[in-house]
Motif scaffolding. Structure first.
Motif, short mmCIF file in Angstrom:
data_model
loop_
_atom_site.label_atom_id
_atom_site.label_comp_id
_atom_site.label_asym_id
_atom_site.label_seq_id
_atom_site.Cartn_x
_atom_site.Cartn_y
_atom_site.Cartn_z
N ILE A 54 0.85 -1.35 0.16
CA ILE A 54 0.38 -0.43 0.10
C ILE A 54 0.77 0.92 0.11
CG2 ILE A 54 -2.11 1.47 1.02
CD1 ILE A 54 -2.32 -1.64 1.95
N LEU A 55 0.70 2.08 -0.72
CA LEU A 55 1.20 3.53 -1.30
C LEU A 55 0.75 4.43 -0.57
CD1 LEU A 55 2.75 2.80 -4.72
CD2 LEU A 55 3.80 2.22 -2.37
N ALA A 56 1.41 5.10 0.56
CA ALA A 56 0.15 5.96 1.39
C ALA A 56 1.35 7.18 1.75
CB ALA A 56 -0.02 5.59 2.92
N HIS A 57 1.21 8.25 2.77
CA HIS A 57 1.03 9.34 2.52
C HIS A 57 1.51 9.60 4.42
CE1 HIS A 57 -0.96 10.00 -0.94
NE2 HIS A 57 -0.02 10.05 -1.08
N SER A 58 2.87 9.98 4.83
CA SER A 58 3.03 10.58 6.37
C SER A 58 1.54 10.97 6.49
CB SER A 58 4.25 10.88 6.34
OG SER A 58 4.29 11.21 7.43
N GLY A 59 1.11 11.02 7.42
CA GLY A 59 0.03 11.30 8.88
C GLY A 59 -1.28 10.94 7.99
N ASP A 60 -1.72 10.19 6.51
CA ASP A 60 -2.25 9.58 6.38
C ASP A 60 -2.72 8.56 7.78
OD1 ASP A 60 -1.95 10.27 4.10
OD2 ASP A 60 -1.88 7.72 3.10
N GLU A 100 -8.61 0.59 12.41
CA GLU A 100 -7.99 1.67 11.93
C GLU A 100 -6.21 1.98 12.15
OE1 GLU A 100 -9.82 5.39 13.61
OE2 GLU A 100 -11.82 3.94 13.41
N LEU A 101 -5.46 3.03 11.57
CA LEU A 101 -4.29 3.14 11.04
C LEU A 101 -3.58 4.15 10.82
CD1 LEU A 101 -1.55 0.89 11.36
CD2 LEU A 101 -1.83 0.51 9.16
N ASN A 102 -3.75 5.17 11.87
CA ASN A 102 -3.04 6.10 11.73
C ASN A 102 -1.04 5.93 11.64
OD1 ASN A 102 -4.78 7.98 13.18
ND2 ASN A 102 -4.73 6.77 14.45
N LEU A 103 -0.39 6.52 10.16
CA LEU A 103 1.34 6.77 10.06
C LEU A 103 1.36 7.85 10.55
CD1 LEU A 103 0.02 5.41 5.91
CD2 LEU A 103 0.50 4.14 8.36
N ASP A 104 2.09 7.84 11.35
CA ASP A 104 2.09 9.35 11.74
C ASP A 104 3.54 9.59 11.34
OD1 ASP A 104 0.40 9.62 13.74
OD2 ASP A 104 0.83 8.39 15.20
N GLN A 105 4.19 8.62 10.83
CA GLN A 105 5.93 8.76 10.90
C GLN A 105 5.72 8.64 8.94
OE1 GLN A 105 8.49 6.75 13.48
NE2 GLN A 105 6.13 5.94 14.28
N THR A 126 3.78 -5.12 2.97
CA THR A 126 3.96 -3.07 3.50
C THR A 126 3.14 -2.07 3.29
OG1 THR A 126 6.12 -3.90 3.11
CG2 THR A 126 6.06 -1.96 3.07
N ILE A 127 3.20 -1.00 3.99
CA ILE A 127 2.85 -0.01 3.64
C ILE A 127 3.77 0.66 3.54
CG2 ILE A 127 0.80 1.95 4.54
CD1 ILE A 127 -0.70 -0.88 6.22
N ARG A 128 3.87 1.90 2.85
CA ARG A 128 4.92 2.78 2.70
C ARG A 128 4.61 4.02 2.90
NH1 ARG A 128 9.32 1.10 -1.86
NH2 ARG A 128 9.41 -0.55 0.37
N ALA A 129 4.91 5.09 3.63
CA ALA A 129 4.11 6.12 3.83
C ALA A 129 5.52 7.22 3.84
CB ALA A 129 3.50 6.50 5.82
N GLN A 130 4.95 7.55 2.64
CA GLN A 130 5.63 9.31 1.93
C GLN A 130 5.77 10.74 2.15
OE1 GLN A 130 5.77 7.70 -2.37
NE2 GLN A 130 7.58 6.88 -1.89
#
Ligand SMILES: [Cu+2]
Length: 130
Positions: A54-60, A100-105, A126-130
């Motif tokens: 999963i490609l996501a963003h920091s803060g999502d 629910e999942l918070n991608l804080d970093q 893997t969930i990648r937070a960019q």
């Protein structure tokens, strides 16, 4: 010589070790841009997660709607980018569990099923937070 149960379990472990070499293909999705809760449908089966990237963003803030389509209980365990346990949820057979999942970093959040051998059989991603 008769086969004893402990011998049989040794054979099973050896078989699983061979199978572990064949991890499934990568199935990737991107979280939508913007703010607010982002729903992502995920399927847990024996033995894979789909998507497994999963490609996501920091803060999502993600809402993973994980449906266990198999007849066997599974689990979703997520580690933060430092490798610390972020969450672990039971996935009962045949049920859909919202997580629910918070991608804080920023970084890679690795996830897997915590049942013995399931990650090596393919239940990881893997969930990648960019
Ligand atoms: Cu599993």
């Amino acid at each position: 010589m008769k086969m004893k149960p402990w011998m049989l379990s040794g054979v099973v472990v050896a078989l699983v070790a061979v199978l572990a070499g064949c991890a499934g293909p990568k199935v990737s999705v991107s979280a939508p841009a913007g703010t607010g809760e982002k729903r992502i449908a995920m399927e847990a089966s024996s033995f894979s997660f789909e998507p497994n990237e999963i490609l996501a963003h920091s803060g999502d803030r993600l809402l993973l709607e994980v449906e266990n389509t198999s007849g066997m209980d599974h689990n979703l365990t997520v580690l933060d980018p430092a490798g610390e346990l972020l969450l672990s949820r039971h996935l009962p057979a045949g049920q859909k569990v919202p997580i629910e999942l918070n991608l804080d970093q920023p970084g890679d959040y690795h996830f897997h099923c915590d049942k013995p051998l399931h990650p090596s059989l393919g239940m990881k991603g893997t969930i990648r937070a960019q």
